[in-house]
Design an enzyme around this catalytic site. Structure first.
Site, PDB file in Angstrom:
ATOM      1  N   GLY A  11       0.913  -1.230   0.106  1.00  0.00           N
ATOM      2  CA  GLY A  11      -0.493  -0.237   0.051  1.00  0.00           C
ATOM      3  C   GLY A  11       0.713   1.301  -0.117  1.00  0.00           C
ATOM      4  O   GLY A  11       1.802   1.318   0.903  1.00  0.00           O
ATOM      5  N   GLY A  36      -0.941   4.177   0.009  1.00  0.00           N
ATOM      6  CA  GLY A  36      -1.529   5.691   0.668  1.00  0.00           C
ATOM      7  C   GLY A  36      -0.874   6.613   1.467  1.00  0.00           C
ATOM      8  O   GLY A  36       0.469   6.238   1.801  1.00  0.00           O
ATOM      9  N   LEU A  37      -1.801   7.534   2.150  1.00  0.00           N
ATOM     10  CA  LEU A  37      -1.268   7.589   3.102  1.00  0.00           C
ATOM     11  C   LEU A  37      -0.227   6.982   4.342  1.00  0.00           C
ATOM     12  O   LEU A  37       0.944   7.199   4.609  1.00  0.00           O
ATOM     13  CB  LEU A  37      -1.886   8.745   4.040  1.00  0.00           C
ATOM     14  CG  LEU A  37      -2.718   9.430   3.395  1.00  0.00           C
ATOM     15  CD1 LEU A  37      -3.740  10.619   4.469  1.00  0.00           C
ATOM     16  CD2 LEU A  37      -1.390  11.155   3.123  1.00  0.00           C
ATOM     17  N   GLY A  80       1.072   3.417   3.866  1.00  0.00           N
ATOM     18  CA  GLY A  80       2.137   3.017   3.101  1.00  0.00           C
ATOM     19  C   GLY A  80       3.028   3.871   2.855  1.00  0.00           C
ATOM     20  O   GLY A  80       3.886   3.494   2.841  1.00  0.00           O
ATOM     21  N   SER A  90     -18.873  17.808  -0.319  1.00  0.00           N
ATOM     22  CA  SER A  90     -17.282  17.755   1.606  1.00  0.00           C
ATOM     23  C   SER A  90     -19.053  18.376   2.887  1.00  0.00           C
ATOM     24  O   SER A  90     -19.963  18.924   2.241  1.00  0.00           O
ATOM     25  CB  SER A  90     -16.753  19.110   1.204  1.00  0.00           C
ATOM     26  OG  SER A  90     -16.641  19.487   2.553  1.00  0.00           O
ATOM     27  N   ARG A 107     -22.050  12.806  11.407  1.00  0.00           N
ATOM     28  CA  ARG A 107     -22.615  11.810  10.152  1.00  0.00           C
ATOM     29  C   ARG A 107     -23.771  10.391  10.287  1.00  0.00           C
ATOM     30  O   ARG A 107     -24.945  10.551   9.079  1.00  0.00           O
ATOM     31  CB  ARG A 107     -21.805  11.410  10.034  1.00  0.00           C
ATOM     32  CG  ARG A 107     -20.057  11.641   9.031  1.00  0.00           C
ATOM     33  CD  ARG A 107     -18.738  11.793   9.097  1.00  0.00           C
ATOM     34  NE  ARG A 107     -18.179  12.919   8.223  1.00  0.00           N
ATOM     35  CZ  ARG A 107     -16.786  12.053   7.466  1.00  0.00           C
ATOM     36  NH1 ARG A 107     -16.764  11.200   7.797  1.00  0.00           N
ATOM     37  NH2 ARG A 107     -16.040  13.266   7.013  1.00  0.00           N
ATOM     38  N   GLU A 124      -6.433   3.379   7.131  1.00  0.00           N
ATOM     39  CA  GLU A 124      -7.866   2.783   7.332  1.00  0.00           C
ATOM     40  C   GLU A 124      -7.949   0.596   7.592  1.00  0.00           C
ATOM     41  O   GLU A 124      -8.069   0.306   7.864  1.00  0.00           O
ATOM     42  CB  GLU A 124      -8.466   2.930   6.247  1.00  0.00           C
ATOM     43  CG  GLU A 124      -9.796   2.710   6.651  1.00  0.00           C
ATOM     44  CD  GLU A 124     -10.501   3.327   5.018  1.00  0.00           C
ATOM     45  OE1 GLU A 124     -10.492   4.921   4.206  1.00  0.00           O
ATOM     46  OE2 GLU A 124     -11.520   3.166   5.036  1.00  0.00           O
ATOM     47  N   LEU A 138      -7.293  10.317   8.115  1.00  0.00           N
ATOM     48  CA  LEU A 138      -5.954  10.986   7.559  1.00  0.00           C
ATOM     49  C   LEU A 138      -4.883  11.246   8.456  1.00  0.00           C
ATOM     50  O   LEU A 138      -3.708  11.272   8.038  1.00  0.00           O
ATOM     51  CB  LEU A 138      -6.326  12.855   6.867  1.00  0.00           C
ATOM     52  CG  LEU A 138      -7.442  12.743   5.514  1.00  0.00           C
ATOM     53  CD1 LEU A 138      -6.974  13.908   4.826  1.00  0.00           C
ATOM     54  CD2 LEU A 138      -6.900  11.803   4.446  1.00  0.00           C
TER      55      LEU A 138
HETATM   56  C1  LIG Z   1     -14.407  10.625  -1.164  1.00  0.00           C
HETATM   57  C2  LIG Z   1     -13.410  10.105   0.331  1.00  0.00           C
HETATM   58  C3  LIG Z   1     -12.678  11.876   1.418  1.00  0.00           C
HETATM   59  C4  LIG Z   1     -12.218  11.248   2.902  1.00  0.00           C
HETATM   60  N1  LIG Z   1     -12.663  12.845   2.826  1.00  0.00           N
HETATM   61  C5  LIG Z   1     -11.000  12.829   4.312  1.00  0.00           C
HETATM   62  C6  LIG Z   1     -11.065  14.125   4.869  1.00  0.00           C
HETATM   63  O1  LIG Z   1     -11.397  14.945   4.570  1.00  0.00           O
HETATM   64  N2  LIG Z   1     -10.376  13.669   6.178  1.00  0.00           N
HETATM   65  C7  LIG Z   1     -10.210  12.278   6.567  1.00  0.00           C
HETATM   66  O2  LIG Z   1      -9.296  12.796   7.733  1.00  0.00           O
HETATM   67  N3  LIG Z   1     -10.437  11.898   5.821  1.00  0.00           N
HETATM   68  C8  LIG Z   1     -10.994  11.789   4.843  1.00  0.00           C
HETATM   69  N4  LIG Z   1     -11.147  10.335   4.374  1.00  0.00           N
HETATM   70  C9  LIG Z   1     -10.766   8.516   4.622  1.00  0.00           C
HETATM   71  C10 LIG Z   1      -9.346   8.060   4.712  1.00  0.00           C
HETATM   72  O3  LIG Z   1      -8.829   9.400   2.484  1.00  0.00           O
HETATM   73  C11 LIG Z   1      -8.854   7.471   4.280  1.00  0.00           C
HETATM   74  O4  LIG Z   1      -9.201   6.794   5.311  1.00  0.00           O
HETATM   75  C12 LIG Z   1      -7.386   7.187   4.571  1.00  0.00           C
HETATM   76  O5  LIG Z   1      -6.752   8.029   3.033  1.00  0.00           O
HETATM   77  C13 LIG Z   1      -6.812   5.665   4.178  1.00  0.00           C
HETATM   78  O6  LIG Z   1      -5.482   5.975   3.702  1.00  0.00           O
HETATM   79  P1  LIG Z   1      -4.741   4.075   3.813  1.00  0.00           P
HETATM   80  O7  LIG Z   1      -3.439   5.059   3.468  1.00  0.00           O
HETATM   81  O8  LIG Z   1      -4.940   3.580   5.062  1.00  0.00           O
HETATM   82  O9  LIG Z   1      -5.069   4.279   2.569  1.00  0.00           O
HETATM   83  P2  LIG Z   1      -5.573   4.095   1.135  1.00  0.00           P
HETATM   84  O10 LIG Z   1      -5.275   5.583   0.933  1.00  0.00           O
HETATM   85  O11 LIG Z   1      -6.541   3.769   0.458  1.00  0.00           O
HETATM   86  O12 LIG Z   1      -4.259   2.982   0.071  1.00  0.00           O
HETATM   87  C14 LIG Z   1      -4.499   2.161   0.059  1.00  0.00           C
HETATM   88  C15 LIG Z   1      -2.953   1.824  -0.693  1.00  0.00           C
HETATM   89  O13 LIG Z   1      -3.220  -0.357  -0.559  1.00  0.00           O
HETATM   90  C16 LIG Z   1      -2.648  -0.382  -2.150  1.00  0.00           C
HETATM   91  N5  LIG Z   1      -3.424  -1.309  -2.114  1.00  0.00           N
HETATM   92  C17 LIG Z   1      -4.856  -1.988  -1.390  1.00  0.00           C
HETATM   93  N6  LIG Z   1      -4.426  -3.455  -1.400  1.00  0.00           N
HETATM   94  C18 LIG Z   1      -3.719  -3.770  -2.678  1.00  0.00           C
HETATM   95  C19 LIG Z   1      -3.800  -4.967  -2.483  1.00  0.00           C
HETATM   96  N7  LIG Z   1      -3.841  -6.039  -2.409  1.00  0.00           N
HETATM   97  N8  LIG Z   1      -2.323  -5.473  -3.609  1.00  0.00           N
HETATM   98  C20 LIG Z   1      -1.359  -4.554  -3.156  1.00  0.00           C
HETATM   99  N9  LIG Z   1      -1.870  -2.778  -2.502  1.00  0.00           N
HETATM  100  C21 LIG Z   1      -2.381  -2.569  -2.337  1.00  0.00           C
HETATM  101  C22 LIG Z   1      -3.039   0.171  -2.787  1.00  0.00           C
HETATM  102  O14 LIG Z   1      -2.869   0.671  -3.916  1.00  0.00           O
HETATM  103  C23 LIG Z   1      -3.158   1.936  -2.632  1.00  0.00           C
HETATM  104  O15 LIG Z   1      -2.128   1.997  -2.792  1.00  0.00           O
HETATM  105  C24 LIG Z   1     -12.712  10.092   2.795  1.00  0.00           C
HETATM  106  C25 LIG Z   1     -12.316   9.564   2.173  1.00  0.00           C
HETATM  107  C26 LIG Z   1     -13.369   9.450   1.125  1.00  0.00           C
HETATM  108  C27 LIG Z   1     -13.771   7.945  -0.121  1.00  0.00           C
END
Ligand SMILES: Cc1cc2nc3c(=O)[nH]c(=O)nc-3n(C[C@H](O)[C@H](O)[C@H](O)COP(=O)(O)OP(=O)(O)OC[C@H]3O[C@@H](n4cnc5c(N)ncnc54)[C@H](O)[C@@H]3O)c2cc1C
Ligand code: HEM
Ligand code: HEM
Ligand code: SF4
Ligand code: F3S
Ligand code: FES
Lengths: 639, 261, 231
Positions: free
Chosen positions: A40, A42-43, A45, A284, A331, A426, A442
């Site tokens: 992963g 995302g933020l 990873g 939003s 919410r 997450e 975030l």
């Molecule tokens: C529309 C929207 C708006 C939001 N707004 C806010 C906000 O304003 N404030 C706030 O705090 N939160 C907000 N959130 C929630 C927040 O964005 C997420 O909870 C957070 O970004 C999750 O980050 P993460 O790094 O855990 O995972 P993610 O960013 O989901 O990253 C997942 C990573 O895992 C990888 N991955 C997944 N499965 C696999 C696999 N099987 N094999 C290899 N790689 C894989 C993907 O490629 C990706 O790189 C919002 C969410 C949404 C949907």
């Protein structure tokens, strides 16, 4: 299965410091001898991969997108919380901690949440140093806004693109390490299996999504930062590719899955227009600051244009039910209220599943110009999608699945029940309890990646002898690879008639109906009957053209749907067993006379963690009791 | 109001990087004007799968215009006819009943086609890795408010930082140049005080990497600006040129730092 | 290696050479472009002496040839020649990389902002090159001139343009010059980084006014000769 949360004892203010001191350190010369896999980008990873590489570990990072910058975190709009108290409005680490515990309806661990509030401050410093262009005031200082019902302004934001800017910061730090050769990045690689030897995580199996090649990576520790499972509902605000596969594979290899039933439904999304719909777009939450939410009082009026419904025939139901919070009710509360009026047949729009978010009063009061200044880009986005002009006609909104508080169970070190397997962001269950506050996801993702895992993983690795990694042709590795290939071959070989999306959509309907905003025993039992049927149908009748040895998006989709079909079942099971209402989990049997959630602290003040017991066998529910020494258990009230 | 369209699609199909590609015609029937362009392709793909053929492969993820994954040239324009709109946010009401729509992948040497409409944009990541960052390891930097940034500079930085890395600029540029993408990052970091220490080294490294990736050069056609879904302007390119000239004029080879012992 | 596996191709041999880089070569083109553009403008003004009669023009020509003891013109020629050669070198090498950057083209393409002028720079450039060679053979060396008298610029000028196809060629060349300059003048401000929202409209207008002036006046010469205004 033992759930040892490893929460340090002593006063909560000191526990993280003390714990960091107690953790063993890895000899700097030895760091490069350890390899860590981060799944992963995302933020959670990206920040972890970059930081671990900076510390000197050898890191490999995996993502299913074509670039780490595209992880789902990019879509977050609203902002990120931090207890900086820049606005001098009485914020503090303690208050952020308190709000988060209360907001989570007393179903989160105090110690974790306190640590989160503590490091929130460092996150902002780190991100600003990286060049994240947070909004500023004219004097050059950072601007804040209040968000999600908080009484202080502690949310930092970058226009409506906060997640994007934070992710770009982490991505750039990651790319820097990639450029230095410290991180090896594997884009378009999907993790499909966890390699476990003697109960310890030793590596992963991935599929190269371009060539179809299945390969293994062995390491000294594995970090999953693969995001949430909200797409189990088919329609959600998550990116299309978000999936539960990585977490689910880990679950099947022995990692406990905690609180799967805790999902968050966001009240302000653009409603569904038809069966073709592939995802839902979030509007939003800030819109609720000025918009008024209503539906017609009479069912007969639902078909009429809003302008033809006179004021006295409109039901501003949130203002009516929650006079003090009104349109700003949290919410879960506002989502349920919307569902209720639509269930009564008073929903608007072609599907009857929508409510109005009306700005006419605000436009009259402040002028269209002021409204444009505040929400111009959101209005534009709405118009682009719906072709309706929200300055003239009220917006139509409806709740949608948005975030999953549940996830793999982790201890205070973010380690799952499989030693060597850490879970971040997450994907874990840790900090939000039964409900997440706006702008806190975030914060948690970055806290885990930048400021928690770099310490705690060291504590684990200090106990692992360098050079004891298993070899690439270990039988466990081969077995895991074979399992992946067998699964692919099985999917491709079915040769049925229906598309993977068809089954996903079917599952989504069931989940939304029976395990969505409102849940009850009969419905959940029904879902537990239907889901296995859909799953059986899926394994008999899905059709995947092409082969596993090429770029095959149907195959990718099918693999994810297959896992969702199992995740959904566990969610319903968990929802059924949790005989109380709390946060995002609303059991209709447990509500007050006014229709509010009723917790049962006596019997359910605990984390439920599920253990996989083999295919076909019923998973076992374990319990981690929760203690509240600092914030006293109280009923949430938004009246 | 919702209407339904019947469309003819001319889609580029190519099995993999090694194979030859060709245009294949598909009929898209009864397409709701409420659908997004990608949802229209979903519907067509469902049909294709049911027939047992390979569906059209295309990149997408967020479907709300922010991840930068979606990437197709629609009737000769990257991301289609609507200004400042990504493919995933383009809706079918922008088309008329009976239209023929040509769909092609991004075309540029550094963006090889992997399959159908999917190209490899790894070159963009490598450009960022060559200098598109501020070197600040995780640790304990100074307080975020210790360094004031004027609102104007912060806004300008944000304007540039809005780039989603989609590559439409390269696809649109008659020279397949990546200057708009590059300059967006150079400007984002260049407007901020935090970005100053590495400002000139950054632009040199990023331009070298861009050249090594075999992108074309900018001859100021301005197509990139017109195609950019995030409104990145040509001014950023000019700004980057300026930085590059200054960087080259003032460049001195690194001096090995002494003082050992 | 799989395309998805990301490595840092080419980063090792990152070359710092200004003249090797795309932006560097572009800057060379802009600076030489400015020299050429400056020359064309001054040349256009100098030729206005033709309207003042034979004496004025020959006097001006003589001045050019004798300034700084006859050295001036050689310095000036050297600068000009270098500029033209560098300009052509940069244009050619950049055009080649641009071609290579898009090996497979589009079936359909809708241009939004690229102009006729910007799209045809390399062709108008080539035509200008041909024109310059012809022009030197015509009015400087007299090789292709029907009645060349060394030292009598005015005579060569008038008799030269009295040949209609020559005049026609000059006019076409000036139209090319117009296209080239209109994009070029705006373009070099962009290349050298002189962009600011306050002045962006001004940059376009500057290019337009200048182009119309140079091309207009230059075209007036053959027309004036053909119509007998200058004789
Ligand atoms: C529309 C929207 C708006 C939001 N707004 C806010 C906000 O304003 N404030 C706030 O705090 N939160 C907000 N959130 C929630 C927040 O964005 C997420 O909870 C957070 O970004 C999750 O980050 P993460 O790094 O855990 O995972 P993610 O960013 O989901 O990253 C997942 C990573 O895992 C990888 N991955 C997944 N499965 C696999 C696999 N099987 N094999 C290899 N790689 C894989 C993907 O490629 C990706 O790189 C919002 C969410 C949404 C949907
Ligand atoms: C001798 C033959 C010439 C050739 C082959 C040639 C070719 C070119 C080419 C291909 C370009 C690049 C196109 C672009 O940047 O948009 C260019 C730019 C330019 N040319 Fe020429 N040109 C020639 C002569 C001239 C002359 C005589 C002038 C003077 C009027 C001139 C002025 C310019 C200017 C100002 C630019 C813009 C530079 C920039 O964009 O920074 N060129 N030329
Ligand atoms: C219709 C327009 C033009 C007219 C009437 C004109 C006229 C002349 C004349 C009379 C001379 C000879 C001067 C002398 O040797 O004493 C000359 C020289 C020259 N012209 Fe032009 N010219 C025109 C356009 C151009 C243009 C567009 C260019 C360049 C792109 C150009 C480039 C030159 C050069 C390089 C010389 C030689 C200067 C030298 O002696 O070194 N001219 N021109
Ligand atoms: S500059 Fe615009 S077109 Fe280019 S990659 Fe960024 S967002 Fe896409
Ligand atoms: S279209 Fe191409 S030529 Fe330059 S101005 Fe844009 S990069
Ligand atoms: S799918 Fe994310 S920008 Fe289009």
């Amino acid at each position: 299965m033992e759930l040892n949360s490893r929460i340090p004892d002593g006063p909560i203010e000191k526990s993280w410091d003390k714990h960091r001191f107690d953790l063993k350190l890895v000899n700097p010369a030895n760091k490069r001898k350890y390899k860590i896999l981060v799944v992963g980008s995302g933020l959670a990873g990206a920040s972890a991969a970059a930081t671990l590489a900076e510390l000197g570990y050898e890191v490999e990072c995996f993502a299913y997108q074509d670039s780490p910058r595209r992880a789902h975190s990019i879509a977050a709009q609203g902002g990120i919380n931090a207890a900086k108290n820049y606005q001098n409005d009485g914020d503090s680490i303690y208050r952020l901690f308190y709000d988060t515990v209360k907001g989570g309806d007393f179903r989160a661990r105090e110690a974790n949440v306190y640590r989160l509030a503590q490091v929130s401050v460092n996150i902002i410093d780190q991100c600003v140093a990286q060049g994240v262009p947070f909004a500023r005031e004219y004097g050059g200082m950072l601007d804040n806004r209040s968000f999600g019902g908080a009484q202080v302004s502690r949310t930092f934001y970058a226009r409506g693109q906060t997640g994007q800017q934070l992710l770009l910061g982490a991505y750039q730090a990651l790319e820097r390490q990639i450029g230095l050769g410290k991180v090896k990045m594997f884009n378009r690689h999907e993790m499909q299996e966890l390699i476990v030897v003697d109960g310890v995580a030793k590596g992963i199996v991935v599929r190269d999504m371009v060539t179809g090649k299945v390969s293994s990576h062995v390491a000294d520790a594995v970090c999953l930062a693969t995001g949430g499972y909200g797409n189990v509902f088919f329609l959600s605000t998550n990116a299309k590719g978000c999936n539960a596969t990585a977490a689910w594979r880990a679950y099947k290899k022995g990692a406990a899955f905690a609180n799967p039933c805790y999902t968050q439904i966001h009240p302000t999304c653009i409603p569904v227009t038809g069966d073709h719909q592939s995802k839902l777009t979030l509007m939003s939450e800030s819109l609720r600051n000025d918009g008024r939410i209503w539906v017609p009082k009479k069912k007969e009026d639902c078909g009429k244009p809003a302008s033809q419904i006179p004021e006295e025939d409109r039901d501003y139901y949130l203002e009516r039910k929650y006079p003090s919070f009104g349109n700003l009710a949290p919410r879960d509360v506002s989502s349920r209220a919307a569902k209720q009026v639509c269930d009564e047949g008073r929903g608007i729009g072609s599907t009857g599943r929508g409510v109005y978010l009306d700005f006419s009063a605000a436009i009259e009061r402040l002028g269209a110009k002021k409204i444009e200044e505040k929400y111009g880009n959101l209005f534009e986005m709405y118009e682009r999608i719906t072709d309706d002009n929200p300055y003239k006609t009220p917006m139509r909104i409806y709740p949608a699945s948005h975030y999953t508080m549940g996830g793999l169970w982790v201890d205070y070190n973010l380690m799952s029940t499989i030693p060597g397997l850490f879970v971040l962001g997450e994907a874990n269950f840790s900090d939000h309890g039964a409900n997440r506050l706006g702008a806190s996801a975030l914060m948690q993702g970055l806290a885990d990646g930048y400021f928690v895992i770099p310490y705690t993983i060291g504590g684990y690795l200090a106990g692992v002898k360098p050079g004891t990694r298993i070899s690439a042709d270990d039988p466990a590795v081969k077995a895991a690879e074979q399992a992946v290939e067998a699964r692919t071959n099985r999917l491709v070989g079915i040769g049925g008639k229906q598309t993977p999306t068809h089954f996903h959509r079917e599952l989504g309907k069931v989940m939304w109906e029976y395990c969505g905003m409102g849940r009850n025993e009969a419905g959940l039992k029904k879902a537990l009957e239907i889901i296995p049927q859909i799953r059986e149908e899926f394994w008999k009748d899905v059709r995947i053209p092409g082969s596993g040895q090429e770029l095959n998006q149907s195959l990718e989709m099918a693999g994810r749907v297959a896992d969702f079909l199992e995740v959904g079942e566990l969610m319903c099971l968990d929802a059924l067993e949790r005989r109380e209402s709390c946060g995002g989990h609303f059991r209709e049997e447990w509500q007050t006379e006014e229709g509010e959630a009723k917790r049962d602290d006596e019997n359910f003040c605990h984390v439920a963690a599920w253990e996989h017991k083999g295919e076909g066998a019923k998973p076992v529910r374990h319990v981690e009791p929760l203690k509240f020494d600092n914030v006293h258990l109280a009923t949430r009230s938004y009246k | 109001m919702e209407k339904h369209l019947n469309l003819t699609l001319q889609v580029w199909r190519q099995k993999d990087a090694m194979s030859e590609g060709e245009f294949v015609e598909y009929q898209a029937k009864h397409i709701s004007t409420e659908m997004s362009f990608l949802e229209m392709l979903d519907v067509v793909n469902e049909e294709i799968i049911r027939k047992g053929e390979d569906p059209i492969a295309f990149d997408h993820d967020c479907r709300e215009g922010i991840c930068g994954m979606c990437s197709m040239v629609i009737n000769g324009r990257p991301h289609g006819p609507k200004e400042r709109t990504t493919t995933c946010q383009l809706h079918m009401r922008s088309f008329d009943d009976g239209d023929t729509i040509t769909i092609e992948p991004w075309r540029a040497k550094p963006f090889p086609v992997i399959r159908d409409l999917i190209v490899d944009r790894g070159a963009f990541d490598r450009i960022i890795a060559s200098g598109g960052f501020i070197s600040v390891p995780t640790g304990a930097p100074q307080d975020a408010n210790a360094l004031p940034v004027s609102k104007q500079n912060s806004d300008l930085a944000m304007d540039a930082a809005a780039c989603i890395g989609c590559g439409a600029c390269v696809a649109a540029c008659p020279n397949a140049s990546a200057m708009l993408f590059l300059s967006a990052k150079v400007s984002h970091l260049g407007y901020l005080p935090q970005g100053q220490p590495e400002r000139y080294g950054r632009v040199r490294n990023m331009v070298s990497q861009m050249d090594a990736e075999a992108f074309g050069t900018c001859t100021n056609h301005g197509e990139c600006e017109a195609a950019c879904p995030k409104g990145i302007t040509l001014e950023t390119i000019a700004r980057m040129n300026r930085d590059y000239i200054k960087a080259s004029l003032t460049y001195r080879p690194e001096i090995a730092s002494g003082g050992a012992g | 290696m799989s395309v998805a596996e990301q490595t840092l191709a080419g980063a090792g041999e990152r070359s710092p050479g200004f003249m090797d880089s795309s932006v560097g070569r572009k800057v060379v083109m802009a600076i030489t472009g400015i020299v050429l553009w400056g020359f064309v403008t001054v040349h256009m003004l100098g030729n206005l002496t033709a309207y003042m009669g034979a004496e004025a023009m020959n006097h001006y020509a003589e001045f050019l040839h004798t300034m700084i003891h006859g050295m001036g013109i050689w310095v000036f020629r050297a600068v000009l020649l270098t500029a033209v050669l560098l300009h052509i070198w940069a244009a050619t090498s950049l055009t080649l990389s641009n071609h290579a950057a898009r090996p497979v083209g589009y079936r359909k393409q809708q241009r939004q902002s690229a102009t006729w002028a910007s799209r045809s720079m390399r062709w108008t450039g080539v035509l200008l090159g041909i024109f310059i060679v012809f022009h030197l053979l015509h009015l400087t060396f007299g090789t292709v001139h029907p009645d060349f008298i060394k030292g009598d610029a005015y005579h060569n000028f008038v008799t030269g343009f009295q040949v209609p196809w020559v005049s026609a060629f000059y006019i076409v060349a000036q139209l090319c010059l117009g296209l080239h300059m209109w994009h070029g003048v705006w373009s070099f401000t962009q290349t050298l980084g002189w962009a600011h929202p306050r002045y962006n409209a001004l940059r376009r207008n500057f290019a337009t006014v200048l182009t119309v002036l140079v091309v207009g006046v230059n075209i007036s010469y053959p027309i004036a000769v053909l119509t007998g205004i200058i004789h």
